[in-house]
Write a protein that holds these residues in place. Sequence first.
Motif, PDB file in Angstrom:
ATOM      1  N   SER A   1       0.829  -1.198   0.000  1.00  0.00           N
ATOM      2  CA  SER A   1       0.000   0.000   0.000  1.00  0.00           C
ATOM      3  C   SER A   1       0.866   1.251   0.000  1.00  0.00           C
ATOM      4  CB  SER A   1      -0.911  -0.006   1.241  1.00  0.00           C
ATOM      5  OG  SER A   1      -1.581   1.222   1.353  1.00  0.00           O
TER       6      SER A   1
ATOM      7  N   LEU B   1      -5.368   4.812   4.441  1.00  0.00           N
ATOM      8  CA  LEU B   1      -6.427   5.612   3.830  1.00  0.00           C
ATOM      9  C   LEU B   1      -6.952   6.651   4.820  1.00  0.00           C
ATOM     10  CD1 LEU B   1      -8.443   2.777   2.057  1.00  0.00           C
ATOM     11  CD2 LEU B   1      -6.857   4.365   1.005  1.00  0.00           C
ATOM     12  N   SER B   2      -7.686   7.621   4.290  1.00  0.00           N
ATOM     13  CA  SER B   2      -8.325   8.614   5.151  1.00  0.00           C
ATOM     14  C   SER B   2      -9.447   7.951   5.943  1.00  0.00           C
ATOM     15  CB  SER B   2      -8.880   9.767   4.309  1.00  0.00           C
ATOM     16  OG  SER B   2      -9.873   9.293   3.412  1.00  0.00           O
TER      17      SER B   2
ATOM     18  N   HIS C   1     -12.532   6.423   4.152  1.00  0.00           N
ATOM     19  CA  HIS C   1     -12.356   5.205   3.371  1.00  0.00           C
ATOM     20  C   HIS C   1     -11.656   4.104   4.153  1.00  0.00           C
ATOM     21  CE1 HIS C   1     -12.485   7.880  -0.482  1.00  0.00           C
ATOM     22  NE2 HIS C   1     -13.695   7.492  -0.128  1.00  0.00           N
TER      23      HIS C   1
ATOM     24  N   GLU D   1      -9.705  -0.378   3.506  1.00  0.00           N
ATOM     25  CA  GLU D   1      -8.260  -0.574   3.475  1.00  0.00           C
ATOM     26  C   GLU D   1      -7.881  -2.037   3.329  1.00  0.00           C
ATOM     27  OE1 GLU D   1      -5.296   2.312   5.454  1.00  0.00           O
ATOM     28  OE2 GLU D   1      -5.710   0.750   6.931  1.00  0.00           O
TER      29      GLU D   1
ATOM     30  N   CYS E   1      -8.191  -3.827  -1.336  1.00  0.00           N
ATOM     31  CA  CYS E   1      -7.679  -2.922  -2.375  1.00  0.00           C
ATOM     32  C   CYS E   1      -8.520  -2.993  -3.649  1.00  0.00           C
ATOM     33  CB  CYS E   1      -6.220  -3.244  -2.695  1.00  0.00           C
ATOM     34  SG  CYS E   1      -5.113  -3.123  -1.280  1.00  0.00           S
TER      35      CYS E   1
ATOM     36  N   GLU F   1      -5.511   9.960  -2.078  1.00  0.00           N
ATOM     37  CA  GLU F   1      -5.688   9.060  -0.946  1.00  0.00           C
ATOM     38  C   GLU F   1      -4.334   8.557  -0.428  1.00  0.00           C
ATOM     39  OE1 GLU F   1      -7.051   7.905   1.377  1.00  0.00           O
ATOM     40  OE2 GLU F   1      -9.210   8.123   1.203  1.00  0.00           O
ATOM     41  N   HIS F   2      -4.399   7.696   0.583  1.00  0.00           N
ATOM     42  CA  HIS F   2      -3.228   7.080   1.215  1.00  0.00           C
ATOM     43  C   HIS F   2      -2.335   8.121   1.891  1.00  0.00           C
ATOM     44  CE1 HIS F   2      -4.083   3.113  -0.450  1.00  0.00           C
ATOM     45  NE2 HIS F   2      -4.267   3.678  -1.643  1.00  0.00           N
TER      46      HIS F   2
END
Length: 521
Positions: A60, A64-65, A68, A72, A75, A135-136
Motif C-alpha cells: 500500500s 487511507l483517510s 475510506h 483498506e 484494495c 488518498e493514502h
Amino acid sequence: MKDRGPGQKGSFGHFRLPVARRYLLPGFRNRMLLAAAAIGGAVVFAALIDAFAGSGALVSNGPLSSGHANLEADCGSCHGGFEDVTNERCADCHERFGDRSGAFSLAAHEIYRSSDPGRLEDGVEEVRCAGCHDEHLGRDASIVRVSDHECLACHPVGSFERGHPEFDFAAEAIEDAAGHRFPHVHHVREVRKAEGVERLEETCLYCHHPQPDGRGFEPLAFDRDCGACHLAASAATERLPVGSPDDLVRPGVETLQAIRDRGDLGGGWAAAANPEDFRAVEGGRILKLPVDHADPWVLANLRRLRATAFPGAGLADLLRASADLPNGDPRVLYEEAIATLEGHANELRAHPEPRALDERRRVQTELRRLRRAVRSPFTPLEPEAFELPPAADAAAERLRQIEPLVAGLTESCRRCHAVERATVARVQKDQRVLRRAEFDHRAHVLEAGCFDCHRAIDFEGLVPGAEPVPAELDRAEIQNVPAIATCRECHGSRLVSSRCVDCHLYHPDKSRRAELLVTLE
C-alpha cells in the motif's frame, strides 16, 4: 568447439578462435541467477503473506483517510487489481441509490455552476475523481481539500492575491435593476429613531434576516420586512373615474360589483373582497381605502387597462409584475404563471356549466405545457414569451391616454415601485453576486462588522446628518458589496488562507440533489 580439458583453451567457430569454457559459462553468472531467483521468491512469498495476513500493508502507498478506512483491507474495491481508481468505482458508493445520475460528474459541475442546461456535456474531458482527491495520506488527511494545483490545471487564473480576475459585478460596474425605490440611509435613520438603536450595524438586521445556518440572508419579503411601516390604514388611491377600462374615449376603473357581475376568470378574489374598502365620491368617482400590497383590485384594473394597449399579451397577463429578470432564472416567471393558472383551475372547478368546462380544459393544457417546460432539461425556457410586445404607434398613443388613470390607480404603489407601460416593475429581492463562489457570513462575523466590507454606501458619514442624501450616493441599484481588493486585505496575505476551495466548490450542493436529478436525467 572442442574441449581439451580443464583450464585448457578450445577452439570456436569457422576460424577456430581460441576460447575457454569459463568464458562462455562463467561461474559468477550462475550465482547471480540463483540470487535473483531467491530474491524473487522472497518477494512473492512476502506479497502472499501481506495480502492474506497483513491486509496489504507492505504494498500500500499508505493508510487511507478516515472516510475510506473500511476499504483498506480490500484494495480491489477501488483499484480493481493493479488499475488506477476509476470514476465508476467511486460512483459505486458516492452516486447514492445506484442511480448513476452523475451528480459528481463534470456534467453536474457545469449545470450546477452555470444553471444552464445547455452546458451539459458527455464528460469526454472529465478529470478522474482520484486525479484531484489524493488518498493514502493517513487517517487525518482531508481528501476534499483539493490543492490549488489541481484547480489551476483547468482554470489558469493564477493566485488569488495576484492573478485572480476582479468579480464580475465590480469589473463590469453592474448595478441591480432593482425595480423599486429604496434609499438605505433614510431607512436606517427611521429604524434608529423608531427602535432606539445606537449601533448602526444593528439596524441592518431589522431587514436583512440571516438564514438558519448563518451563511447568507433571506430574500426580502414585504409582509415581514416592510409591512409594519408601509401601506398603513391611510394608504389610498386617488379619486378615480368609474367606467370601463376598455372605453377608448373616457376610460375608467371598474367597481368591485362590476367585476363580480362579469365573473372573469381569475376574479375569485372579488367574492372575498370587502365592499367597505371602496368609497364613492362626488363626480361619479371612487377611491379604495386602504390599499393592500399587490392589491388584487388595483392589479385587475391595471391588467384591463394594459390590454387596451397590448391586446392578446398572452403569458404576460399571468404575471403580477413585469417580466424583467436581469441575470435571473426564467423559472421564476414560469412558476408564477403556473401558480396563476392553478388558481384559475381551482376557481373553474366550482362552475359545472359547459363554458367553464371548456375553459378549464384550456387552462389544464397550458398548465401541462408550462410544467413540462420547467421540468425538462431539454426544453429551453423562454422568458421573452412573458414580455409585452414592443409598443407600436397605436399602443404608445393608448399608453399616453391612460397614463393619468394608471398614475392615480397606483398612487400608493409608486412610492416604492416603478410603474411602466401600465405594469408594476418586478422587484429584485436579493443581489445576485458571486454566482460561481460561496461566501459564508458566519465564518467572517467574528472578525469583521457589516461596514468593514460593505462600503459602497457611506452609512457612518451619511446617517448622522438630517439632510436628504443624493441618489447617486444611495439608491436600491447600488451593489453595496465589496470588490476583490477588500477580500485581499485578509485573504492572500499571511492572515487568512486563499486556497481555491475556500470559496469555490466543484460538486453540487447535496441539499439540491432532487432538483439536480431532474435536470441531469
